[in-house]
Design a protein around this motif. Structure first.
Motif, PDB file in Angstrom:
ATOM      1  N   MET A 186       0.845  -1.171   0.000  1.00 16.24           N
ATOM      2  CA  MET A 186       0.000   0.000   0.000  1.00 16.24           C
ATOM      3  C   MET A 186       0.890   1.234   0.000  1.00 16.24           C
ATOM      4  N   VAL A 187       0.326   2.307  -0.464  1.00 17.93           N
ATOM      5  CA  VAL A 187       1.094   3.529  -0.644  1.00 17.93           C
ATOM      6  C   VAL A 187       0.456   4.686   0.114  1.00 17.93           C
ATOM      7  N   GLU A 188       1.291   5.506   0.721  1.00 21.31           N
ATOM      8  CA  GLU A 188       0.874   6.790   1.264  1.00 21.31           C
ATOM      9  C   GLU A 188       1.870   7.793   0.705  1.00 21.31           C
ATOM     10  N   ARG A 189       1.389   8.776  -0.012  1.00 19.85           N
ATOM     11  CA  ARG A 189       2.307   9.679  -0.705  1.00 19.85           C
ATOM     12  C   ARG A 189       2.322  11.063  -0.094  1.00 19.85           C
ATOM     13  N   GLY A 190       3.434  11.743  -0.335  1.00 24.59           N
ATOM     14  CA  GLY A 190       3.571  13.133   0.063  1.00 24.59           C
ATOM     15  C   GLY A 190       3.256  14.032  -1.126  1.00 24.59           C
ATOM     16  N   ARG A 191       3.669  15.266  -1.035  1.00 23.13           N
ATOM     17  CA  ARG A 191       3.446  16.213  -2.131  1.00 23.13           C
ATOM     18  C   ARG A 191       4.580  16.142  -3.139  1.00 23.13           C
ATOM     19  N   LEU A 192       4.232  16.390  -4.390  1.00 25.40           N
ATOM     20  CA  LEU A 192       5.244  16.483  -5.426  1.00 25.40           C
ATOM     21  C   LEU A 192       6.067  17.738  -5.150  1.00 25.40           C
ATOM     22  N   ARG A 193       7.393  17.587  -5.169  1.00 24.04           N
ATOM     23  CA  ARG A 193       8.274  18.729  -4.969  1.00 24.04           C
ATOM     24  C   ARG A 193       9.328  18.711  -6.067  1.00 24.04           C
ATOM     25  N   TYR A 194      10.195  19.694  -6.058  1.00 22.44           N
ATOM     26  CA  TYR A 194      11.198  19.823  -7.106  1.00 22.44           C
ATOM     27  C   TYR A 194      12.584  19.987  -6.499  1.00 22.44           C
ATOM     28  N   THR A 195      13.583  19.381  -7.141  1.00 21.62           N
ATOM     29  CA  THR A 195      14.968  19.578  -6.719  1.00 21.62           C
ATOM     30  C   THR A 195      15.398  20.972  -7.176  1.00 21.62           C
ATOM     31  N   PRO A 196      16.534  21.472  -6.688  1.00 24.33           N
ATOM     32  CA  PRO A 196      17.030  22.761  -7.175  1.00 24.33           C
ATOM     33  C   PRO A 196      17.253  22.784  -8.698  1.00 24.33           C
ATOM     34  N   ALA A 197      17.461  21.604  -9.289  1.00 17.27           N
ATOM     35  CA  ALA A 197      17.636  21.511 -10.738  1.00 17.27           C
ATOM     36  C   ALA A 197      16.306  21.423 -11.490  1.00 17.27           C
ATOM     37  N   GLY A 198      15.184  21.431 -10.751  1.00 18.77           N
ATOM     38  CA  GLY A 198      13.866  21.403 -11.380  1.00 18.77           C
ATOM     39  C   GLY A 198      13.326  20.016 -11.675  1.00 18.77           C
ATOM     40  N   ILE A 199      13.921  18.971 -11.098  1.00 17.36           N
ATOM     41  CA  ILE A 199      13.456  17.597 -11.316  1.00 17.36           C
ATOM     42  C   ILE A 199      12.378  17.269 -10.289  1.00 17.36           C
ATOM     43  N   GLU A 200      11.283  16.655 -10.737  1.00 20.18           N
ATOM     44  CA  GLU A 200      10.180  16.285  -9.861  1.00 20.18           C
ATOM     45  C   GLU A 200      10.620  15.176  -8.904  1.00 20.18           C
ATOM     46  N   LEU A 230       8.940  12.754  -5.561  1.00 23.90           N
ATOM     47  CA  LEU A 230       7.785  12.383  -4.760  1.00 23.90           C
ATOM     48  C   LEU A 230       8.242  11.406  -3.685  1.00 23.90           C
ATOM     49  N   ASP A 231       8.040  11.771  -2.420  1.00 21.15           N
ATOM     50  CA  ASP A 231       8.357  10.891  -1.294  1.00 21.15           C
ATOM     51  C   ASP A 231       7.109  10.090  -0.953  1.00 21.15           C
ATOM     52  N   LEU A 232       7.306   8.807  -0.651  1.00 20.34           N
ATOM     53  CA  LEU A 232       6.193   7.917  -0.345  1.00 20.34           C
ATOM     54  C   LEU A 232       6.512   7.073   0.876  1.00 20.34           C
ATOM     55  N   ARG A 233       5.484   6.610   1.548  1.00 19.20           N
ATOM     56  CA  ARG A 233       5.635   5.593   2.581  1.00 19.20           C
ATOM     57  C   ARG A 233       4.956   4.344   2.052  1.00 19.20           C
ATOM     58  N   LEU A 246       3.141   8.666 -10.199  1.00 22.42           N
ATOM     59  CA  LEU A 246       2.721   8.187  -8.878  1.00 22.42           C
ATOM     60  C   LEU A 246       1.997   9.242  -8.051  1.00 22.42           C
ATOM     61  N   GLN A 247       2.079  10.503  -8.442  1.00 19.22           N
ATOM     62  CA  GLN A 247       1.419  11.540  -7.642  1.00 19.22           C
ATOM     63  C   GLN A 247      -0.101  11.394  -7.634  1.00 19.22           C
ATOM     64  N   TYR A 248      -0.653  10.658  -8.568  1.00 18.39           N
ATOM     65  CA  TYR A 248      -2.104  10.494  -8.656  1.00 18.39           C
ATOM     66  C   TYR A 248      -2.612   9.217  -7.992  1.00 18.39           C
ATOM     67  N   VAL A 249      -1.724   8.434  -7.389  1.00 20.74           N
ATOM     68  CA  VAL A 249      -2.120   7.206  -6.701  1.00 20.74           C
ATOM     69  C   VAL A 249      -2.848   7.573  -5.410  1.00 20.74           C
TER      70      VAL A 249
END
Length: 98
Positions: free
Chosen positions: A1-15, A17-20, A52-55
Motif C-alpha cells: 500500500m502507498v501513502e504519498r507526500g506532495r510532489l516537490r522539485y529539486t534545485p535543478a527542477g526535477i520532480e 515524490l516521497d512515499l511511505r 505516482l502523484q495520482y495514486v
C-alpha cells in the motif's frame, strides 16, 4: 500500500515524490514459508514521480527499484522507485514495456 507526500522539485527542477510504502508477502526458503511485513520509505523522480502523484493512499501497487541510503552516509534505506509494474487484472497503470 502507498501513502504519498506532495510532489516537490529539486534545485535543478526535477520532480520528486516521497512515499511511505507498506509491504506484505510470503517468501519461501526451502520448504519453509515466511510471512514478511514492513514499512519502507520510497522516493520517485522525474516521470515516475509525476505518474505516482495520482495514486490514492492505500492503493496496492507492484513497484520495482533499488535500495539507496536515505541521506549521504546514512545507514537507513529507502526504495528508489524506477518501475510501476503493469497489472492489467487490477486495472492499474498501463505501460508499454517493450
Amino acid at each position: 500500500m502507498v501513502e504519498r507526500g506532495r510532489l516537490r522539485y529539486t534545485p535543478a527542477g526535477i520532480e520528486v515524490l516521497d512515499l511511505r510504502l507498506t509491504h506484505a508477502s510470503t517468501q519461501h526458503v526451502g520448504t519453509q514459508a515466511q510471512h514478511i511485513e514492513l514499512d519502507l520509505q520510497g522516493v520517485a523522480f522525474a516521470e515516475m514521480a509525476c505518474k505516482l502523484q495520482y495514486v490514492e493512499a492505500g492503493q496496492t501497487l507492484r513497484l520495482a527499484g533499488f535500495l539507496m541510503p536515505n541521506r549521504r552516509g546514512s545507514r537507513t534505506l529507502k526504495l528508489n522507485i524506477t518501475e510501476w509494474i503493469e497489472e492489467p487484472e487490477h486495472g492499474l497503470f498501463q505501460e508499454n514495456r517493450s
